[in-house]
Design an enzyme around this catalytic site. Structure first.
Site, PDB file in Angstrom:
ATOM      1  N   LYS A 103       0.825  -1.218   0.000  1.00 57.06           N
ATOM      2  CA  LYS A 103       0.000   0.000   0.000  1.00 57.06           C
ATOM      3  C   LYS A 103       0.860   1.269   0.000  1.00 57.06           C
ATOM      4  CE  LYS A 103      -3.385  -0.409   2.870  1.00 57.06           C
ATOM      5  NZ  LYS A 103      -4.256  -0.391   4.078  1.00 57.06           N
ATOM      6  N   LYS A 127       2.345  -3.805  10.975  1.00 54.61           N
ATOM      7  CA  LYS A 127       0.998  -3.864  11.543  1.00 54.61           C
ATOM      8  C   LYS A 127       1.091  -4.422  12.942  1.00 54.61           C
ATOM      9  CE  LYS A 127      -3.268  -3.106  10.027  1.00 54.61           C
ATOM     10  NZ  LYS A 127      -3.666  -2.286   8.868  1.00 54.61           N
ATOM     11  N   SER A 160      -1.824   9.801   7.551  1.00 51.06           N
ATOM     12  CA  SER A 160      -0.959   9.468   8.685  1.00 51.06           C
ATOM     13  C   SER A 160       0.467   9.947   8.416  1.00 51.06           C
ATOM     14  CB  SER A 160      -0.913   7.952   8.901  1.00 51.06           C
ATOM     15  OG  SER A 160      -1.892   7.538   9.816  1.00 51.06           O
TER      16      SER A 160
HETATM   17  N1  GLU Z   1      -4.947   1.028   9.516  1.00 49.70           N
HETATM   18  C1  GLU Z   1      -4.917   1.784   8.310  1.00 49.70           C
HETATM   19  C2  GLU Z   1      -4.607   0.891   7.131  1.00 49.70           C
HETATM   20  O1  GLU Z   1      -4.866  -0.281   7.148  1.00 49.70           O
HETATM   21  C3  GLU Z   1      -4.041   3.017   8.413  1.00 49.70           C
HETATM   22  C4  GLU Z   1      -2.612   2.774   8.759  1.00 49.70           C
HETATM   23  C5  GLU Z   1      -1.834   4.042   9.110  1.00 49.70           C
HETATM   24  O2  GLU Z   1      -2.411   5.113   9.175  1.00 49.70           O
HETATM   25  O3  GLU Z   1      -0.625   3.895   9.316  1.00 49.70           O
HETATM   26  O4  GLU Z   1      -4.165   1.340   6.111  1.00 49.70           O
END
Ligand code: GLU
Length: 414
Positions: free
Chosen positions: A95, A107, A349
């Site tokens: 991503k 994660k 973020s």
């Molecule tokens: N939890 C979100 C995702 O799956 C955002 C992760 C973030 O902001 O670092 O992309």
């Protein structure tokens, strides 16, 4: 384990091997992407309100630092486990590369049902996660954020604990913090808003009408905000659901009213002038855009044939299995993959992290404008690649990510 017997990490690796067939990469990169750089399981003891001690299992998976510090949320869920967190950390790697932001992939999670804990217990548990993991975190090392069931308030506790333990007052280790605690304007709604930007960027190419009908699975931060944005911008939200079931009205729902009803009644059942339906039925409703915004593995070979949407916009992580991808591709249904569609959250973020480190505060208008420009560019990049390679959008997005990861690996070697 998913109903088809494939775990989320196996699913993620399957996606990778399919993309590797159309995007050639070095053996070195291929090897590096098979395994996380580091995976940690910790035991977090928490003093409960009644004085007893409960020990929770927590996780952090640092998948790849090729493109920058590990980045990705922390999930609080009763089904959270290391295999799922590993898959989610891998998807973050892809991503961040698709978005072109200078971040790697990570994660985290804790196995728990957050509804069973008091606020004080939740705070002690959140601080405990940081206590167990702070040596491997930091603005240049690993930058966690919210995910399923983790809120800005939880990020405040975590960021505060990190500061206390390390003395690092830059505030750039956690993102998704409250606005009055160094959070970024626009972060709360960013995943939903970004999903809308991706939809807008590809609306004409995907031959969608000017005003579309939308079905949304999930009324958390992501699904709830997506519903409000689509509704506010002239589209019709036909159905919305929580983990227990959904409400459907062919005339369209007002997402604010649905949210208010859920808050007051604790459930969606009984919402006036709407039919109560199961989550399974909701996914199969006729609509232009189906938005899974809850958990993994919702669209599988079991129901893919029954999907009537023209487009699936994945705001959840991993909602569609590879078998379902193939069925939908053959049917002419575009699946806009999670690694593009829900990247708005991690992009903002990263803006938050940048603001924290530079000591700046950007306006909401600037943040959302920057986000829209980035997503417009990368959505079109992915679309063009899918046309060129004659493949689906997921493989195209992975191909783009692999190219960028290869560049990063090459740059490290020279
Ligand atoms: N939890 C979100 C995702 O799956 C955002 C992760 C973030 O902001 O670092 O992309």
């Amino acid at each position: 384990m998913a109903s088809n017997g494939v775990s989320p990490f196996e699913q993620a690796q399957l996606q990778l091997s399919r993309a590797l067939k159309i995007q050639k990469v070095s053996d070195a990169l291929r090897a590096r992407l098979q395994k996380p750089e580091r995976e940690i399981t910790v035991a977090i003891p928490v003093t409960m309100d009644d004085g007893t001690t409960r020990v929770f299992e927590g996780y952090r998976v640092q998948y790849s630092s090729l493109r920058g510090p590990y980045k990705g949320g922390i999930r609080f869920h009763h089904d959270a486990n290391i295999d799922e967190v590993k898959a989610l950390a891998f998807w973050m790697t892809i991503k961040c590369a698709v978005a072109g932001i200078p971040m790697g992939g990570g994660k985290g999670g804790i196995t728990l049902d957050p509804k069973e804990l008091s606020k004080g217990e939740l705070e002690r548990l959140s601080r405990g996660w940081v206590g167990a993991l702070y040596p491997v975190l930091g603005p240049e090392r690993d930058v966690p954020a919210p995910d399923v069931n983790t809120t800005p308030e939880i990020m405040r506790w975590m960021a505060d604990e990190y500061k206390k333990l390390t003395g690092d007052i830059r505030n750039g280790t956690f993102t998704g913090k409250p606005l009055d605690y160094g959070g970024s304007e626009g972060r709360g709604a960013a995943t939903g808003a970004g999903g809308f930007d991706v939809f807008k960027a590809l609306q004409t190419e995907m031959k969608l009408p000017e005003s579309v009908s939308v079905v949304i699975q999930g009324v958390g931060n992501v699904g709830g905000n997506a519903a409000k944005i689509f509704h506010a911008l002239g589209h019709k939200v036909l159905a919305m659901s929580d983990s227990k079931g959904g409400v459907y009205s062919p005339r369209g729902l007002d997402p604010d009213a649905v949210e208010k009803y859920k808050k007051e009644n604790g459930a969606l059942k009984g919402f006036p002038h709407a039919k109560y339906i199961s989550n399974g039925k909701l996914l199969e409703l006729p609509c232009d855009v189906l938005i899974p915004a809850a958990l993994e593995n919702q669209i599988t070979k079991k129901n893919a044939r029954n999907i009537k949407a023209k487009v699936v916009l994945e705001l959840a992580n991993g909602p569609t299995s590879t078998e379902a991808d193939d069925v939908l591709f053959k049917k002419g249904v575009h699946v806009v993959p999670d690694v593009l569609a829900n990247s708005g959250g991690v992009v903002v973020s990263t803006y938050e992290w940048e603001q924290n480190l530079k000591g700046e505060h950007w306006s909401e208008k600037d943040v959302l404008h920057k986000l829209r420009k980035l997503l417009d560019r990368e959505s079109k990049n992915v679309w063009e690649r899918s046309k060129k390679l004659k493949t689906d959008l997921r493989r195209a997005a992975f191909a783009l990510a692999l190219e960028r990861l290869e560049e990063a690996l090459y740059a490290k070697k020279v």
